[in-house]
Enzyme design. Structure first.
Site, PDB file in Angstrom:
ATOM      1  N   GLY A 156      35.076  35.789  51.457  1.00  0.00           N
ATOM      2  CA  GLY A 156      34.386  35.970  50.180  1.00  0.00           C
ATOM      3  C   GLY A 156      34.041  37.439  49.993  1.00  0.00           C
ATOM      4  O   GLY A 156      34.560  38.311  50.699  1.00  0.00           O
ATOM      5  N   VAL A 157      33.145  37.698  49.046  1.00  0.00           N
ATOM      6  CA  VAL A 157      32.796  39.081  48.707  1.00  0.00           C
ATOM      7  C   VAL A 157      32.281  39.821  49.942  1.00  0.00           C
ATOM      8  O   VAL A 157      32.758  40.914  50.289  1.00  0.00           O
ATOM      9  CB  VAL A 157      31.701  39.103  47.611  1.00  0.00           C
ATOM     10  CG1 VAL A 157      31.329  40.524  47.258  1.00  0.00           C
ATOM     11  CG2 VAL A 157      32.160  38.348  46.379  1.00  0.00           C
ATOM     12  N   SER A 175      30.405  35.124  57.398  1.00  0.00           N
ATOM     13  CA  SER A 175      29.972  35.280  55.999  1.00  0.00           C
ATOM     14  C   SER A 175      30.483  34.066  55.232  1.00  0.00           C
ATOM     15  O   SER A 175      31.460  34.152  54.499  1.00  0.00           O
ATOM     16  CB  SER A 175      30.505  36.585  55.417  1.00  0.00           C
ATOM     17  OG  SER A 175      31.892  36.685  55.651  1.00  0.00           O
ATOM     18  N   HIS A 223      40.553  60.185  26.465  1.00  0.00           N
ATOM     19  CA  HIS A 223      41.785  60.450  27.211  1.00  0.00           C
ATOM     20  C   HIS A 223      41.616  61.715  28.032  1.00  0.00           C
ATOM     21  O   HIS A 223      41.121  62.701  27.505  1.00  0.00           O
ATOM     22  CB  HIS A 223      42.966  60.628  26.252  1.00  0.00           C
ATOM     23  CG  HIS A 223      44.224  60.996  26.983  1.00  0.00           C
ATOM     24  ND1 HIS A 223      44.962  60.063  27.691  1.00  0.00           N
ATOM     25  CD2 HIS A 223      44.847  62.200  27.154  1.00  0.00           C
ATOM     26  CE1 HIS A 223      45.995  60.681  28.251  1.00  0.00           C
ATOM     27  NE2 HIS A 223      45.939  61.975  27.942  1.00  0.00           N
TER      28      HIS A 223
END
Ligand SMILES: Cc1cc2nc3c(=O)[nH]c(=O)nc-3n(C[C@H](O)[C@H](O)[C@H](O)COP(=O)(O)OP(=O)(O)OC[C@H]3O[C@@H](n4cnc5c(N)ncnc54)[C@H](O)[C@@H]3O)c2cc1C
Length: 475
Positions: free
Chosen positions: A192-193, A279, A454
């Site tokens: 996961g994260v 985790s 830009h």
């Protein structure tokens, strides 16, 4: 003698401290109680996020990225460096300093907003006629009475059954942020994260990292096209990720940790590593709250039960952040903190769960808001999709970081933006434009018609919006 307040907040993580500040701004007398201790035993407000979560992990991600760039990428820019060395003590000390700056910042904000801060554990003692009596433990015990109470006690790392965290060999997020020597081999259970971010830090410092994940799909909550790209890039970086595994046993000895698992083909495997980060999610933290004393209802998973407005089963008791349902994210906790303070003041607090952004701070970063293509397919909603690669963006080329893309999904009939998904450089910053657009229920054409600076990475956002109508200009 008891000290009386309009609002008593238990927990000074991002949910609690923000709720306290907003309530004070609205004219209430406010107390905030938090038990987290700094290394020296003093107060360390900020919760998981500041002490062992968002902030220290991002500090280490930044430092490890510099290290990797110096060693691997400076030469491309014509910068010759030799003798690049890691000073791990300084690497960790810098992170600790960043954490302390944030702890101090919150204490300053409490003073500025006249929030009374109490360092110690807050627990419900009883409901009294005037409100709720809260006992504060710690070095200077106190009794507070709050007309309103906001429970913001957060969450703790979930341990693997039979493999308790010792923070030496088997590490939660806490131990993962202070490993005192780069392990040769590091295991991570849970892709996961947190697992991916922590795995990235130690991989960049030289560890061989293997990630074991129980689910069959990589980053199942992420748009499939983005997740596929992420899997490709992480594999190229050397992160070994095995999906669909079943962990059978975890054992430790002096040398390290051995994980026995069954792989997705049903074969028995072992992984021997020096350290193992686990985790696999987080559990709500209601330990010490003494919720029973006042009959505060928890749900079947141990979260404080709340309605959509963060009202609990008790009048004038509210709960927010990781200790209640919903995404375990700091900004979700903060938004709930503000909303609850405003509701206490009779205003209309508001949190839109559809437009909460998600970010994974790996390199490339991954960020998204709204629905994924697979969710829309499942819901049978007609949509149009368009994407634009950073490889065709001038600023990304100048940066030397052209990995990834921006992708829009929009309603087929109305063109309303339903989701925006990104993987690439600094997309943690780019996602805000998509959140604003979705809050205002913009169409992809709205973004396509806006002038973007830009050269900037944000031009990829505009081009992806143009791609929805199949009219990109630079690809
Ligand atoms: C490694 C890691 C990285 C993360 N990265 C991100 C990220 O990049 N972005 C993001 O949005 N989220 C991230 N998160 C998640 C984020 O940290 C949580 O969602 C957030 O901290 C929840 O805030 P909270 O206020 O609900 O609880 P917490 O931050 O957990 O705070 C709760 C506080 O209450 C205190 N407390 C508990 N009980 C009592 C009591 N009885 N008396 C007094 N005090 C008490 C605790 O000591 C703690 O200080 C990360 C988490 C981890 C572990």
């Amino acid at each position: 003698m008891a000290k009386n307040f309009d609002v008593v907040v238990i927990g000074a993580g991002p949910g609690g401290y923000i709720a306290a500040i907003r309530a004070a701004q609205l004219g209430f007398s406010v107390a905030c109680i938090d038990e987290w201790k700094s290394a020296k035993g003093g107060p360390a407000p900020g919760g998981t996020c500041t002490n062992v979560g968002c902030i220290p992990s991002k500090a280490l991600l930044q430092s490890s990225e510099h290290y990797e760039h110096a060693g691997k990428h400076f030469a491309e820019h014509g910068i010759k460096v030799s003798g690049v060395e890691l000073d791990l003590a300084q690497f960790l000390a810098r992170k600790d300093k960043v954490v302390q700056q944030n702890n101090d910042g919150i204490l300053y904000l409490f003073k500025k907003n006249k929030v009374s801060f109490f360092h110690g554990r807050g627990s419900f003692a009883k409901g009294s006629g005037d409100g709720y009596e809260i006992a504060v433990g710690g070095a200077s015990p106190e009794t507070l009475v709050g007309k309103h109470v906001v429970v913001a006690t957060g969450s703790n790392a979930r341990a693997l059954p039979g493999a308790a965290f010792d923070e030496e060999r088997i590490l939660s997020n806490d131990g993962a942020l202070r490993i005192d020597g780069v392990p040769k081999k590091l295991g991570v259970i849970g892709a996961g994260v947190i697992g991916l971010e922590m795995g990235s830090v130690w991989r960049r410092l030289g560890a061989e990292v293997t990630v074991l994940e129980a689910l069959p799909a990589f980053l199942g909550a992420v748009d499939e096209q983005i997740a596929k790209e992420a899997a490709k890039v992480f594999a190229k970086q050397g992160l070994k990720i095995s999906l669909g595994v079943k962990i059978d046993a975890v054992t430790t000895d002096k040398k390290g940790v051995t994980v026995s698992y069954t792989d997705n083909a049903g074969a028995a495997q072992t992984l021997a590593v020096e350290r193992l980060i686990v985790s696999i999610g987080r559990v709500p933290n209601t330990t010490g709250l003494n919720a029973e004393a006042v009959g505060l209802k928890l749900d079947e998973r141990g979260f404080v039960a709340v309605d959509e407005s963060c009202r609990t089963s008790l009048p004038n008791v509210w709960a927010i952040g990781d200790v209640v349902r919903g995404p375990m994210l700091a900004h979700k906790a903060e938004e709930e903190g503000v909303a609850v303070a405003e509701r206490i003041a009779g205003e209309h607090g508001h949190v839109d769960f559809n437009t909460i952004p998600w970010v994974i701070y790996t390199s490339p970063e991954i960020a998204w808001v709204g629905q994924t293509e697979q969710q829309l397919k499942q819901a049978g909603r007609a949509y149009k999709a368009g994407s634009f690669p950073f490889a065709a963006n001038g600023r990304a080329r100048a940066l030397g970081d052209t990995t990834g893309m921006v992708k829009f999904v929009a309603d087929a009939a109305t063109d309303e933006i339903l989701g925006v998904h990104m993987i690439g450089p600094y997309v943690s910053e780019l996602i805000s434009e998509a959140v604003v657009a979705m809050e205002f229920r913009a169409s992809s054409e709205d973004i396509a018609r806006i002038c973007h600076a830009h050269p900037s990475l944000s031009e990829a956002t505009k081009e992806a919006a143009l791609a929805v109508a199949k009219r990109t200009l630079n690809f």
